[in-house]
Design a protein around this motif. Structure first.
Motif, PDB file in Angstrom:
ATOM      1  N   ASP A 148       4.531 -16.053 -12.716  1.00 51.13           N
ATOM      2  CA  ASP A 148       3.427 -16.965 -12.436  1.00 51.13           C
ATOM      3  C   ASP A 148       2.241 -16.282 -11.748  1.00 51.13           C
ATOM      4  OD1 ASP A 148       4.847 -16.424 -10.198  1.00 51.13           O
ATOM      5  OD2 ASP A 148       4.836 -18.456  -9.390  1.00 51.13           O
ATOM      6  N   SER A 149       2.187 -14.959 -11.739  1.00 48.59           N
ATOM      7  CA  SER A 149       1.092 -14.258 -11.077  1.00 48.59           C
ATOM      8  C   SER A 149       0.806 -12.968 -11.822  1.00 48.59           C
ATOM      9  CB  SER A 149       1.439 -13.966  -9.613  1.00 48.59           C
ATOM     10  OG  SER A 149       2.573 -13.117  -9.545  1.00 48.59           O
ATOM     11  N   PRO A 150      -0.455 -12.487 -11.794  1.00 48.56           N
ATOM     12  CA  PRO A 150      -0.796 -11.244 -12.481  1.00 48.56           C
ATOM     13  C   PRO A 150      -0.426 -10.021 -11.641  1.00 48.56           C
ATOM     14  CG  PRO A 150      -2.758 -12.188 -11.506  1.00 48.56           C
ATOM     15  CD  PRO A 150      -1.647 -13.162 -11.250  1.00 48.56           C
ATOM     16  N   LEU A 151      -0.506  -8.875 -12.278  1.00 44.98           N
ATOM     17  CA  LEU A 151      -0.263  -7.599 -11.612  1.00 44.98           C
ATOM     18  C   LEU A 151      -1.609  -6.952 -11.320  1.00 44.98           C
ATOM     19  CD1 LEU A 151       1.668  -5.349 -10.651  1.00 44.98           C
ATOM     20  CD2 LEU A 151       1.595  -4.429 -12.977  1.00 44.98           C
ATOM     21  N   VAL A 152      -1.895  -6.683 -10.061  1.00 46.11           N
ATOM     22  CA  VAL A 152      -3.188  -6.143  -9.630  1.00 46.11           C
ATOM     23  C   VAL A 152      -2.954  -4.773  -9.011  1.00 46.11           C
ATOM     24  CG1 VAL A 152      -5.208  -6.481  -8.180  1.00 46.11           C
ATOM     25  CG2 VAL A 152      -4.095  -8.455  -9.233  1.00 46.11           C
ATOM     26  N   LEU A 153      -3.649  -3.765  -9.547  1.00 43.24           N
ATOM     27  CA  LEU A 153      -3.650  -2.411  -8.986  1.00 43.24           C
ATOM     28  C   LEU A 153      -5.045  -2.145  -8.445  1.00 43.24           C
ATOM     29  CD1 LEU A 153      -1.691  -0.480 -11.774  1.00 43.24           C
ATOM     30  CD2 LEU A 153      -0.790  -1.511  -9.698  1.00 43.24           C
ATOM     31  N   GLN A 154      -5.157  -1.894  -7.170  1.00 44.39           N
ATOM     32  CA  GLN A 154      -6.457  -1.784  -6.523  1.00 44.39           C
ATOM     33  C   GLN A 154      -6.547  -0.463  -5.765  1.00 44.39           C
ATOM     34  OE1 GLN A 154      -7.374  -5.088  -4.019  1.00 44.39           O
ATOM     35  NE2 GLN A 154      -9.358  -4.293  -3.371  1.00 44.39           N
ATOM     36  N   SER A 155      -7.737   0.158  -5.856  1.00 38.69           N
ATOM     37  CA  SER A 155      -7.979   1.413  -5.169  1.00 38.69           C
ATOM     38  C   SER A 155      -9.436   1.480  -4.757  1.00 38.69           C
ATOM     39  CB  SER A 155      -7.627   2.606  -6.077  1.00 38.69           C
ATOM     40  OG  SER A 155      -7.991   3.828  -5.447  1.00 38.69           O
ATOM     41  N   GLU A 199       0.854  -1.196   0.000  1.00 40.79           N
ATOM     42  CA  GLU A 199       0.000   0.000   0.000  1.00 40.79           C
ATOM     43  C   GLU A 199       0.879   1.231   0.000  1.00 40.79           C
ATOM     44  OE1 GLU A 199      -3.574   2.078   2.667  1.00 40.79           O
ATOM     45  OE2 GLU A 199      -2.731   0.115   3.195  1.00 40.79           O
ATOM     46  N   PHE A 200       0.572   2.183  -0.901  1.00 44.29           N
ATOM     47  CA  PHE A 200       1.329   3.418  -1.023  1.00 44.29           C
ATOM     48  C   PHE A 200       0.394   4.582  -0.695  1.00 44.29           C
ATOM     49  CE2 PHE A 200       3.238   0.361  -3.897  1.00 44.29           C
ATOM     50  CZ  PHE A 200       4.579   0.448  -3.588  1.00 44.29           C
ATOM     51  N   LEU A 201       0.777   5.385   0.267  1.00 50.45           N
ATOM     52  CA  LEU A 201      -0.035   6.530   0.675  1.00 50.45           C
ATOM     53  C   LEU A 201       0.345   7.803  -0.068  1.00 50.45           C
ATOM     54  CD1 LEU A 201      -0.073   5.898   4.531  1.00 50.45           C
ATOM     55  CD2 LEU A 201      -1.741   5.169   2.812  1.00 50.45           C
ATOM     56  N   LEU A 202       1.517   7.839  -0.656  1.00 56.72           N
ATOM     57  CA  LEU A 202       2.000   9.005  -1.387  1.00 56.72           C
ATOM     58  C   LEU A 202       2.282   8.596  -2.829  1.00 56.72           C
ATOM     59  CD1 LEU A 202       4.409  10.556   1.301  1.00 56.72           C
ATOM     60  CD2 LEU A 202       2.063  11.242   0.766  1.00 56.72           C
ATOM     61  N   PRO A 203       2.491   9.552  -3.743  1.00 61.83           N
ATOM     62  CA  PRO A 203       2.761   9.195  -5.149  1.00 61.83           C
ATOM     63  C   PRO A 203       3.980   8.297  -5.297  1.00 61.83           C
ATOM     64  CG  PRO A 203       2.256  11.531  -4.954  1.00 61.83           C
ATOM     65  CD  PRO A 203       2.384  11.011  -3.553  1.00 61.83           C
ATOM     66  N   LEU A 204       3.897   7.414  -6.284  1.00 60.17           N
ATOM     67  CA  LEU A 204       4.962   6.467  -6.582  1.00 60.17           C
ATOM     68  C   LEU A 204       5.520   6.784  -7.960  1.00 60.17           C
ATOM     69  CD1 LEU A 204       6.558   3.860  -5.906  1.00 60.17           C
ATOM     70  CD2 LEU A 204       4.706   2.575  -6.997  1.00 60.17           C
ATOM     71  N   TYR A 205       6.794   7.007  -8.044  1.00 64.03           N
ATOM     72  CA  TYR A 205       7.464   7.330  -9.299  1.00 64.03           C
ATOM     73  C   TYR A 205       8.416   6.189  -9.647  1.00 64.03           C
ATOM     74  CZ  TYR A 205       5.760  12.029  -8.251  1.00 64.03           C
ATOM     75  OH  TYR A 205       4.958  13.101  -7.947  1.00 64.03           O
ATOM     76  N   VAL A 206       8.106   5.470 -10.687  1.00 65.34           N
ATOM     77  CA  VAL A 206       8.922   4.354 -11.133  1.00 65.34           C
ATOM     78  C   VAL A 206       9.024   4.399 -12.655  1.00 65.34           C
ATOM     79  CG1 VAL A 206       8.356   2.868  -9.172  1.00 65.34           C
ATOM     80  CG2 VAL A 206       6.932   2.819 -11.203  1.00 65.34           C
ATOM     81  N   LYS A 207       9.967   3.676 -13.172  1.00 63.73           N
ATOM     82  CA  LYS A 207      10.152   3.575 -14.614  1.00 63.73           C
ATOM     83  C   LYS A 207       9.406   2.393 -15.203  1.00 63.73           C
ATOM     84  CE  LYS A 207      13.739   3.362 -18.189  1.00 63.73           C
ATOM     85  NZ  LYS A 207      15.189   3.278 -18.453  1.00 63.73           N
ATOM     86  N   GLU A 208       9.459   1.254 -14.555  1.00 58.27           N
ATOM     87  CA  GLU A 208       8.790   0.052 -15.019  1.00 58.27           C
ATOM     88  C   GLU A 208       8.232  -0.715 -13.828  1.00 58.27           C
ATOM     89  OE1 GLU A 208      11.332  -2.356 -17.345  1.00 58.27           O
ATOM     90  OE2 GLU A 208      11.635  -0.876 -18.932  1.00 58.27           O
ATOM     91  N   ILE A 209       7.085  -1.354 -14.059  1.00 61.58           N
ATOM     92  CA  ILE A 209       6.462  -2.214 -13.054  1.00 61.58           C
ATOM     93  C   ILE A 209       6.208  -3.562 -13.698  1.00 61.58           C
ATOM     94  CG2 ILE A 209       4.490  -2.567 -11.529  1.00 61.58           C
ATOM     95  CD1 ILE A 209       4.169   0.392 -11.308  1.00 61.58           C
TER      96      ILE A 209
END
Length: 307
Positions: free
Chosen positions: A100-107, A85-95
């Protein structure tokens, strides 16, 4: 005896001697001593509790040489395992997700992905909300997983569907507000194809011709007012075993020679099959006329002026 020794011996003898000498204690005594011991004990307990809490936090947070908790620092970057869980903005280049598992973004509200240029201006935005999925960009494309073929693309000028077949499964079909350009329209196997305009006219145009083919069924064209079949340069060709034109008005035919009816034999009153001729008026309207002896569509004004 030297002079200095004599003087010291004389001064010592001249001092008054007391029977009970007084001693002055040096140190902390009484309530001050008890307060000092109390503060030292409190400091020792605080240090022990602090050390125990530090060890417990290190144990719970799973601090290691590579990172803490689900966070691992590797040569390729930072690796998160489990739910984060991220409470502040996240700055990344690649995610990337695991293989063997999917990528889930939940809000709880929505998930928004923004793309900006080197000047910080917003160039693309994808918002996944509870009511709709919105994409704001110059061009939106959906590509196939194999080969990268464009399946769907949309921009300000046009929308392109690159799939081999466009299938509409709704009960109401597809509704187009303006013209539709396509080389081929067909229905599913064992299903009927219906082109309908409930309140307006239906126009099919092609520079080299329009072909309507029903290989295993009937072809039906229905309209409320008028049906026009028009060929500007060629001809209209109807090729079938039987061609029927229903609900045509029937014209009357009267023989010019009255003696022919009186001279007819009684056997002529027997029922016989009536033969009609298909006649056309100068204005293009068709009607049926009984065929007489040597008669060929004797048109009259009362026949050609029917409405």
């Amino acid at each position: 005896m030297t002079r200095e020794q004599y003087i010291l011996a004389t001064q010592q003898n001249s001092l008054p001697r007391t029977e009970h000498p007084q001693f002055y204690p040096v140190g902390i005594y009484g309530w001050r001593k008890r307060c000092l011991y109390f503060f030292v004990l409190l400091l020792l307990v605080t240090m022990i509790v602090n050390l125990a809490m530090t060890i417990w936090i290190l144990k719970v947070m799973n601090f290691t040489v590579d990172g803490m908790g689900n966070l691992r620092v590797t040569k390729k970057g930072i690796r998160l395992e489990g739910i984060s869980e991220f409470l502040l903005p996240l700055y990344v280049k690649e995610i990337h997700s695991r293989k063997d598992s999917p990528l889930v973004l939940q809000s709880d509200r929505n998930v928004t992905v923004n793309a900006r240029n080197h000047m910080g201006q917003l160039t693309g935005q994808l918002t996944v909300g509870a009511d709709a999925v919105e994409a704001q960009c110059k061009r939106f494309e959906v590509r196939a997983s194999e080969g990268g073929k464009v399946l769907f693309s949309a921009d300000e000028d046009e929308i392109v569907i690159g799939a081999d077949r466009l299938k509409v499964t709704g009960t109401e079909g597809a509704v187009f507000g303006h013209s539709v350009e396509t080389p081929h329209i067909r229905a599913e196997p064992s299903q009927d194809l219906k082109l309908e305009s409930p309140t307006r006219s239906l126009v099919m145009e092609a520079p080299r011709g329009v072909q309507v083919n029903a290989a295993a069924g009937d072809l039906k064209a229905t309209c409320r007012k008028e049906l026009h079949l028009q060929s500007t340069e060629g001809e209209i060709f109807l090729n079938a075993d039987t061609i029927r034109l229903g609900n045509l008005p029937v014209g009357s035919f009267s023989s010019s020679s009255p003696s022919s009816s009186s001279s007819s034999s009684p056997s002529s009153s027997a029922p016989r099959q009536t033969i009609y001729e298909l006649c056309v008026c100068p204005n293009g309207k068709l009607y049926l006329s009984p065929a007489g002896a040597g008669s060929t569509c004797q048109s009259s004004s009362n026949i050609c002026l029917w409405s």
